[in-house]
Structure formats: C-alpha cells, structure tokens
Design a protein around this motif. Structure first.
Motif, PDB file in Angstrom:
ATOM      1  N   MET B   1       0.414  -1.251  -0.091  1.00 12.72           N
ATOM      2  CA  MET B   1      -0.018   0.144  -0.187  1.00 12.72           C
ATOM      3  C   MET B   1       0.986   1.191   0.014  1.00 12.72           C
ATOM      4  SD  MET B   1      -2.945   0.920   2.560  1.00 12.72           S
ATOM      5  CE  MET B   1      -1.933   1.896   3.852  1.00 12.72           C
ATOM      6  N   ALA B   2       0.520   1.380  -1.029  1.00 11.42           N
ATOM      7  CA  ALA B   2       1.891   3.057  -0.983  1.00 11.42           C
ATOM      8  C   ALA B   2       0.828   4.529  -0.514  1.00 11.42           C
ATOM      9  CB  ALA B   2       1.615   3.506  -2.514  1.00 11.42           C
ATOM     10  N   ALA B   3       1.080   5.135   0.398  1.00 10.16           N
ATOM     11  CA  ALA B   3       0.423   6.893   1.179  1.00 10.16           C
ATOM     12  C   ALA B   3       1.147   7.845   0.373  1.00 10.16           C
ATOM     13  CB  ALA B   3       0.482   6.333   2.623  1.00 10.16           C
ATOM     14  N   LYS B   4       0.502   8.838   0.461  1.00  9.38           N
ATOM     15  CA  LYS B   4       0.950  10.026   0.049  1.00  9.38           C
ATOM     16  C   LYS B   4       1.642  10.771   1.078  1.00  9.38           C
ATOM     17  CE  LYS B   4       0.829  13.106  -3.091  1.00  9.38           C
ATOM     18  NZ  LYS B   4       1.906  13.949  -4.323  1.00  9.38           N
ATOM     19  N   ILE B   5       2.678  10.950   1.301  1.00  4.42           N
ATOM     20  CA  ILE B   5       3.244  11.305   1.817  1.00  4.42           C
ATOM     21  C   ILE B   5       3.397  13.648   1.363  1.00  4.42           C
ATOM     22  CG2 ILE B   5       6.093  11.869   3.462  1.00  4.42           C
ATOM     23  CD1 ILE B   5       5.274   9.254   3.034  1.00  4.42           C
ATOM     24  N   THR B   6       3.093  13.934   2.351  1.00  2.00           N
ATOM     25  CA  THR B   6       3.965  15.676   1.732  1.00  2.00           C
ATOM     26  C   THR B   6       4.395  16.030   2.584  1.00  2.00           C
ATOM     27  OG1 THR B   6       2.333  16.765   3.139  1.00  2.00           O
ATOM     28  CG2 THR B   6       1.222  16.207   1.038  1.00  2.00           C
ATOM     29  N   TYR B   7       5.782  16.448   2.861  1.00  2.00           N
ATOM     30  CA  TYR B   7       6.597  17.161   3.446  1.00  2.00           C
ATOM     31  C   TYR B   7       6.994  18.978   2.976  1.00  2.00           C
ATOM     32  CZ  TYR B   7       9.766  15.301   0.333  1.00  2.00           C
ATOM     33  OH  TYR B   7      10.470  15.052  -1.255  1.00  2.00           O
ATOM     34  N   THR B   8       7.397  20.027   4.026  1.00  2.30           N
ATOM     35  CA  THR B   8       8.230  21.041   3.718  1.00  2.30           C
ATOM     36  C   THR B   8       9.359  21.064   4.216  1.00  2.30           C
ATOM     37  OG1 THR B   8       5.617  21.986   3.290  1.00  2.30           O
ATOM     38  CG2 THR B   8       7.474  23.075   3.538  1.00  2.30           C
ATOM     39  N   ILE B   9      10.566  21.293   4.018  1.00  2.00           N
ATOM     40  CA  ILE B   9      11.755  21.260   4.738  1.00  2.00           C
ATOM     41  C   ILE B   9      11.782  22.981   4.835  1.00  2.00           C
ATOM     42  CG2 ILE B   9      14.519  20.907   4.794  1.00  2.00           C
ATOM     43  CD1 ILE B   9      13.658  18.653   2.645  1.00  2.00           C
ATOM     44  N   GLN B  10      11.181  23.263   6.167  1.00  2.00           N
ATOM     45  CA  GLN B  10      11.872  24.790   6.333  1.00  2.00           C
ATOM     46  C   GLN B  10      13.269  25.070   6.086  1.00  2.00           C
ATOM     47  OE1 GLN B  10       8.871  25.919   9.199  1.00  2.00           O
ATOM     48  NE2 GLN B  10      10.682  27.431  10.471  1.00  2.00           N
ATOM     49  N   ASP B  11      13.915  24.306   7.240  1.00  2.00           N
ATOM     50  CA  ASP B  11      15.385  24.991   7.585  1.00  2.00           C
ATOM     51  C   ASP B  11      16.081  23.280   7.023  1.00  2.00           C
ATOM     52  OD1 ASP B  11      14.695  27.628   7.573  1.00  2.00           O
ATOM     53  OD2 ASP B  11      14.668  27.352   9.897  1.00  2.00           O
ATOM     54  N   VAL B  12      17.148  23.721   6.358  1.00  5.78           N
ATOM     55  CA  VAL B  12      18.204  22.293   6.142  1.00  5.78           C
ATOM     56  C   VAL B  12      19.472  23.585   6.838  1.00  5.78           C
ATOM     57  CG1 VAL B  12      20.417  21.208   5.062  1.00  5.78           C
ATOM     58  CG2 VAL B  12      17.608  22.459   4.053  1.00  5.78           C
ATOM     59  N   LEU B  13      19.544  22.668   8.555  1.00  6.73           N
ATOM     60  CA  LEU B  13      20.412  22.702   9.462  1.00  6.73           C
ATOM     61  C   LEU B  13      22.091  22.744   9.545  1.00  6.73           C
ATOM     62  CD1 LEU B  13      17.583  22.854  11.730  1.00  6.73           C
ATOM     63  CD2 LEU B  13      18.709  25.293  11.058  1.00  6.73           C
ATOM     64  N   GLY B  14      21.742  21.566   8.397  1.00  2.00           N
ATOM     65  CA  GLY B  14      23.264  21.410   8.605  1.00  2.00           C
ATOM     66  C   GLY B  14      23.919  19.417   7.762  1.00  2.00           C
ATOM     67  N   ASP B  15      24.525  19.603   7.319  1.00  3.10           N
ATOM     68  CA  ASP B  15      24.854  18.404   6.621  1.00  3.10           C
ATOM     69  C   ASP B  15      26.539  17.754   7.415  1.00  3.10           C
ATOM     70  OD1 ASP B  15      23.699  19.559   4.128  1.00  3.10           O
ATOM     71  OD2 ASP B  15      25.802  19.473   3.441  1.00  3.10           O
ATOM     72  N   LEU B  16      25.308  16.222   8.087  1.00  2.86           N
ATOM     73  CA  LEU B  16      26.525  14.835   8.608  1.00  2.86           C
ATOM     74  C   LEU B  16      27.001  14.440   7.602  1.00  2.86           C
ATOM     75  CD1 LEU B  16      24.539  15.831  10.309  1.00  2.86           C
ATOM     76  CD2 LEU B  16      24.033  13.652  10.773  1.00  2.86           C
ATOM     77  N   SER B  17      26.927  13.691   6.303  1.00 10.31           N
ATOM     78  CA  SER B  17      27.773  13.655   5.575  1.00 10.31           C
ATOM     79  C   SER B  17      27.299  13.961   4.416  1.00 10.31           C
ATOM     80  CB  SER B  17      27.931  11.903   5.542  1.00 10.31           C
ATOM     81  OG  SER B  17      26.954  11.322   5.694  1.00 10.31           O
ATOM     82  N   VAL B  18      28.223  13.256   2.640  1.00  9.50           N
ATOM     83  CA  VAL B  18      27.887  13.400   1.870  1.00  9.50           C
ATOM     84  C   VAL B  18      28.375  11.829   1.145  1.00  9.50           C
ATOM     85  CG1 VAL B  18      27.896  14.493  -0.461  1.00  9.50           C
ATOM     86  CG2 VAL B  18      27.709  15.910   0.988  1.00  9.50           C
ATOM     87  N   ALA B  19      27.691  10.838   0.764  1.00  9.23           N
ATOM     88  CA  ALA B  19      27.897  10.027   0.121  1.00  9.23           C
ATOM     89  C   ALA B  19      27.695  10.172  -1.704  1.00  9.23           C
ATOM     90  CB  ALA B  19      26.169   8.484   0.095  1.00  9.23           C
ATOM     91  N   ALA B  20      28.723   8.596  -2.383  1.00  6.88           N
ATOM     92  CA  ALA B  20      29.557   8.904  -3.361  1.00  6.88           C
ATOM     93  C   ALA B  20      27.941   9.223  -4.228  1.00  6.88           C
ATOM     94  CB  ALA B  20      30.057   7.183  -3.561  1.00  6.88           C
ATOM     95  N   ASN B  21      27.186   8.856  -4.231  1.00 10.12           N
ATOM     96  CA  ASN B  21      25.686   9.632  -5.042  1.00 10.12           C
ATOM     97  C   ASN B  21      25.322  11.378  -4.381  1.00 10.12           C
ATOM     98  OD1 ASN B  21      24.313   8.924  -2.793  1.00 10.12           O
ATOM     99  ND2 ASN B  21      23.097   7.190  -3.502  1.00 10.12           N
ATOM    100  N   GLY B  22      25.880  11.060  -4.094  1.00 13.98           N
ATOM    101  CA  GLY B  22      25.627  12.876  -3.256  1.00 13.98           C
ATOM    102  C   GLY B  22      24.021  12.749  -2.785  1.00 13.98           C
ATOM    103  N   TRP B  23      23.839  11.458  -1.874  1.00 12.80           N
ATOM    104  CA  TRP B  23      23.063  11.620  -1.227  1.00 12.80           C
ATOM    105  C   TRP B  23      23.910  12.077   0.211  1.00 12.80           C
ATOM    106  CZ3 TRP B  23      17.903   9.238  -0.624  1.00 12.80           C
ATOM    107  CH2 TRP B  23      17.105   8.755  -2.209  1.00 12.80           C
ATOM    108  N   LYS B  24      22.635  13.156   1.022  1.00 13.96           N
ATOM    109  CA  LYS B  24      23.563  13.992   2.290  1.00 13.96           C
ATOM    110  C   LYS B  24      22.693  13.223   3.264  1.00 13.96           C
ATOM    111  CE  LYS B  24      25.444  18.311  -0.075  1.00 13.96           C
ATOM    112  NZ  LYS B  24      25.198  19.463   0.224  1.00 13.96           N
TER     113      LYS B  24
END
Lengths: 77, 77
Positions: B1-24
């Motif tokens: 079952m898929a559920a619709k998820i909505t989200y709003t990122i108000q602030d990016v407060l910091g990056d802990l790490s960055v993976a080789a594929n660009g995901w942070k």
C-alpha cells in the motif's frame, strides 16, 4: 520475509525522552549484526528487547552533528 | 500500500555527511503531512525529492541530545 537481527548495546549514552508506555528514545553505541559499533538514535522498550527504526551515525557524523547543534539558535524554533 | 506523503523542509540546518551518490545525511527542520515542524535526521537526494527513513526529534529532545553530546568523551570511541 523475516531476517534475524542481532545487536549488542555497548553503551547507553543518554535518554532523549520517555514515552507513556515506557519506551525511551536513546542515544546508544551499538553493534548491529556483529558489525563495528555505531552511534544510534532510536526508541527502545525498557529491557532493550524491542526497538523502533532509527538512524545510525559514524563518529565523524556525530561530531559534525554536535558542532551543528552548538551553532543553532534554538530560540528561533 | 502506498501512502501519499507530503513534506516541507523549512530549514536545512547542516550536513552530517555526503555519500558517493550525492545523497546527504542532513539535520533539517521539516513538516511531515502538514503537521508542526520537527527536527529531522535522515538522508536526502540532492534536490530533496527522495529520502531514506530517519528519525524526528522535538525541540525538547534535540536540546537533550545536544547536552548529551557535549558531555561525551569522544576519545573513548
């Protein structure tokens, strides 16, 4: 499909909160499936026999998190 | 079952790490499904259109986490 998960909690470093049912959101230093220990944030039941999903952090990541938290102006939130 | 998820990122407060594929792995202040914003630790793709599971923390929990991190002797780990 069920997978056998093994874990060893080496240190409970602190409790972030306690829910009405006794589960605690904790920072631990935990080895999952006999891999090296990582820092770990998730909720656990009182005897640590059950847990929610959570997030694991390397030492480098948690030190970065510490720096980020010390730079945030929490009065804004 | 898929559920619709909505989200709003108000602030990016910091990056802990960055993976080789660009995901942070990021600390953000995010509203999920139009609920009040919470502090949030998880990995995101570069344009924040996809994410892993993670953990959300209240202000009280993240302030407790900050205190815990400032008390840890990381030389032990």
């Amino acid at each position: 499909m069920a997978a056998k998960i093994t874990y060893t909690i080496q240190d409970v470093l602190g409790d972030l909160s306690v829910a009405a049912n006794g589960w605690k959101k904790e920072l631990t230093y935990t080895s999952w499936n006999n891999r090296d220990e990582k820092f770990d944030l998730r909720s656990w039941n009182p005897d640590h026999s059950a847990m929610t999903k959570g997030i694991t952090l390397t030492k480098e990541e948690i030190l970065k998190l510490k720096d980020i938290l010390n730079d945030i102006d929490f009065d804004k939130y």
